[in-house]
Write an enzyme that holds these catalytic residues in place. Structure first.
Site, PDB file in Angstrom:
ATOM      1  N   GLU A  90       0.844  -1.171   0.146  1.00 28.56           N
ATOM      2  CA  GLU A  90      -0.092   0.027  -0.075  1.00 28.56           C
ATOM      3  C   GLU A  90       0.919   1.355  -0.109  1.00 28.56           C
ATOM      4  O   GLU A  90       1.934   1.333   0.472  1.00 28.56           O
ATOM      5  CB  GLU A  90      -0.988   0.138   1.340  1.00 28.56           C
ATOM      6  CG  GLU A  90      -1.856  -0.992   1.342  1.00 28.56           C
ATOM      7  CD  GLU A  90      -2.342  -1.218   2.608  1.00 28.56           C
ATOM      8  OE1 GLU A  90      -3.517  -2.122   2.827  1.00 28.56           O
ATOM      9  OE2 GLU A  90      -2.142  -0.480   3.412  1.00 28.56           O
ATOM     10  N   CYS A 116       2.838   8.352   1.899  1.00 30.41           N
ATOM     11  CA  CYS A 116       3.398   7.702   2.735  1.00 30.41           C
ATOM     12  C   CYS A 116       3.686   6.252   1.836  1.00 30.41           C
ATOM     13  O   CYS A 116       2.711   5.833   1.298  1.00 30.41           O
ATOM     14  CB  CYS A 116       2.080   7.320   3.885  1.00 30.41           C
ATOM     15  SG  CYS A 116       2.552   6.068   4.908  1.00 30.41           S
ATOM     16  N   CYS A 123       6.036  -7.671   7.283  1.00 31.42           N
ATOM     17  CA  CYS A 123       6.966  -6.990   8.246  1.00 31.42           C
ATOM     18  C   CYS A 123       7.325  -8.168   9.536  1.00 31.42           C
ATOM     19  O   CYS A 123       6.664  -8.775   9.951  1.00 31.42           O
ATOM     20  CB  CYS A 123       6.156  -5.748   8.967  1.00 31.42           C
ATOM     21  SG  CYS A 123       7.199  -5.045   9.979  1.00 31.42           S
ATOM     22  N   CYS A 127       4.296  -5.852  15.602  1.00 31.09           N
ATOM     23  CA  CYS A 127       3.448  -5.096  16.625  1.00 31.09           C
ATOM     24  C   CYS A 127       2.228  -5.592  16.687  1.00 31.09           C
ATOM     25  O   CYS A 127       1.410  -5.935  15.757  1.00 31.09           O
ATOM     26  CB  CYS A 127       3.241  -3.481  16.074  1.00 31.09           C
ATOM     27  SG  CYS A 127       5.114  -2.810  15.784  1.00 31.09           S
ATOM     28  N   CYS A 130      -0.990  -4.015  14.970  1.00 29.94           N
ATOM     29  CA  CYS A 130      -0.643  -3.959  13.519  1.00 29.94           C
ATOM     30  C   CYS A 130      -1.292  -4.896  12.601  1.00 29.94           C
ATOM     31  O   CYS A 130      -1.014  -6.026  13.042  1.00 29.94           O
ATOM     32  CB  CYS A 130       0.511  -3.524  13.026  1.00 29.94           C
ATOM     33  SG  CYS A 130       1.251  -3.547  11.324  1.00 29.94           S
ATOM     34  N   CYS A 347      -2.173   0.869   8.703  1.00 26.97           N
ATOM     35  CA  CYS A 347      -1.317  -0.045   7.775  1.00 26.97           C
ATOM     36  C   CYS A 347      -1.848  -1.446   7.530  1.00 26.97           C
ATOM     37  O   CYS A 347      -2.104  -1.949   8.557  1.00 26.97           O
ATOM     38  CB  CYS A 347      -0.121   0.308   8.000  1.00 26.97           C
ATOM     39  SG  CYS A 347       0.804  -0.843   9.052  1.00 26.97           S
TER      40      CYS A 347
HETATM   41  S1  SF4 Z   1       3.545  -1.167  12.654  1.00 22.95           S
HETATM   42 FE1  SF4 Z   1       3.295  -3.083  11.563  1.00 22.95          FE
HETATM   43  S2  SF4 Z   1       4.412  -2.370   9.664  1.00 22.95           S
HETATM   44 FE2  SF4 Z   1       5.200  -0.849  11.427  1.00 22.95          FE
HETATM   45  S3  SF4 Z   1       6.854  -2.025  12.068  1.00 22.95           S
HETATM   46 FE3  SF4 Z   1       4.982  -2.574  13.342  1.00 22.95          FE
HETATM   47  S4  SF4 Z   1       4.399  -4.600  12.416  1.00 22.95           S
HETATM   48 FE4  SF4 Z   1       5.962  -3.534  11.163  1.00 22.95          FE
END
Ligand code: SF4
Length: 358
Positions: A90, A116, A123, A127, A130, A347
């Site tokens: 994205e 962005c 990833c 997190c 996320c 995201c």
């Molecule tokens: S918020 Fe999501 S994309 Fe960003 S570092 Fe954490 S896990 Fe990775």
């Protein structure tokens, strides 16, 4: 089977000149890519057909295509983009300021935008708040795939090359986990004959890989950094960002203190405010202490709930009280209104939604 050819957008002008002769053709190609946003060789009218045929055997121009886009009432447009191997990620077009028109109908200043960009498919950081993290990690984006996000969005919005734009490396992925390609993209964006987007218009946002913050600093690219801090004690931060075990709050703060920061700039600390987790004044007090001695700006972000999350959006009153505490104790602090709250704004949300429907 999909084959991935390198993109011309993977390279600086100098690197292309080492591969493609004569040099004036590279200047023309650069002009097509970054002034006219050409997506393929067919659009490059003044390049000889034989040369285009030869180049197209080895390279693609823009390696991305738009799969889907969602536009919010506030002007935010979220794009789902596909790469040559069919993987998607994205990029978001954010309207930061409306155009100002005087009483005679003349434009005082044009609307300002920020793009962005994503740096990875998925990833590794994981997190807990996320959606991208939930899909795991697939691969790093190439430098050309990062650069092409900006070219694609500028083209789609008819945003001329000489209009100013800011870039934030804040989409899917951890930019510092793909540091070489991100650094290459930063250099390509800065090219005078390319998009000419200076380091001070580019912000690398990291979840806090402290050793890589040092590496980025050593590269001296003149970019801003933003740190996703989100918590003031290691216990909660590890709950939110498991990687905090290896890169704890102290190591991040020390790395930030070593980062070469232009004296006119501030380090941005992102603080995602989650109801009953980190929205109390005790946390605000600890934050003031932690940032003591750093020229910092704190950006408070409303947590934007998505289906299936246990975390909740804080109240505006608690956000404002938190902000006032920071300001009264000498910190610059803004509350970022969630742009695109009526679309899939966190995201990974658009990707999840579209691919969930396919
Ligand atoms: S918020 Fe999501 S994309 Fe960003 S570092 Fe954490 S896990 Fe990775």
């Amino acid at each position: 089977m999909n084959t991935m050819k390198p993109s011309l957008m993977d390279y600086t002008q100098k690197e292309l000149m080492e591969m493609i002769k004569p040099s004036f053709r590279v200047k023309q190609i650069f002009n097509w890519m970054y002034h006219h946003y050409a997506e393929n060789f067919d659009e490059m009218k003044n390049i000889p057909k034989s040369m285009k045929e030869e180049l197209s055997e080895k390279f693609v121009v823009n390696p991305l295509s738009i799969v889907n886009k969602e536009e919010s009432s506030d002007g935010t447009i979220k794009y789902l983009l596909a790469m040559q191997d069919g993987k998607t990620m994205e990029a978001v077009w954010l309207k930061m300021k409306d155009a100002e028109i005087d009483c005679e109908g003349e434009t005082v200043h044009e609307a300002r935008y920020t793009i962005c960009v994503s740096t990875q498919v998925g990833c590794k950081v994981g997190c807990s708040f996320c959606l991208t993290a939930k899909g795991g990690f697939t691969r790093d984006l190439t430098a050309g795939e990062i650069v092409a996000q900006v070219v694609t969005l500028k083209r789609d919005n008819e945003h001329k090359r000489n209009r100013k734009i800011n870039i934030v490396y804040m989409g899917m992925g951890e930019p510092l986990d793909n540091l070489n390609n991100v650094a290459q993209a930063i250099k390509i964006f800065k090219e005078d004959e390319g998009l000419c987007i200076g380091g001070k218009r580019q912000t690398v946002s990291t979840s806090g890989l402290s050793t890589k913050i040092d590496k980025l600093g050593e590269m001296d690219l003149g970019v801003h950094i933003a740190i996703s801090l989100h918590a003031v004690d290691d216990e909660l931060r590890t709950e939110l960002i498991p990687m905090n075990k290896a890169h704890n709050i102290n190591s991040i703060i020390e790395a930030v203190k070593r980062f070469p920061i232009d004296t006119r700039k501030r380090v941005m600390f992102e603080y995602l405010v989650i109801k009953d987790k980190n929205d109390d004044l005790g946390s605000a007090k600890k934050l003031v202490k932690l940032l003591h001695g750093i020229k910092a700006k704190v950006n408070l972000i409303f947590f934007n709930p998505y289906e299936g999350t246990e975390y909740k959006r804080p109240t505006r009153a608690d956000m404002v009280a938190f902000q006032e505490y920071l300001i009264n104790h000498g910190l610059l602090c803004t509350i970022r209104d969630s742009k695109g709250i009526d679309i899939s704004a966190a995201c990974g949300q658009l990707k999840e939604k579209v691919e969930g429907e396919i």
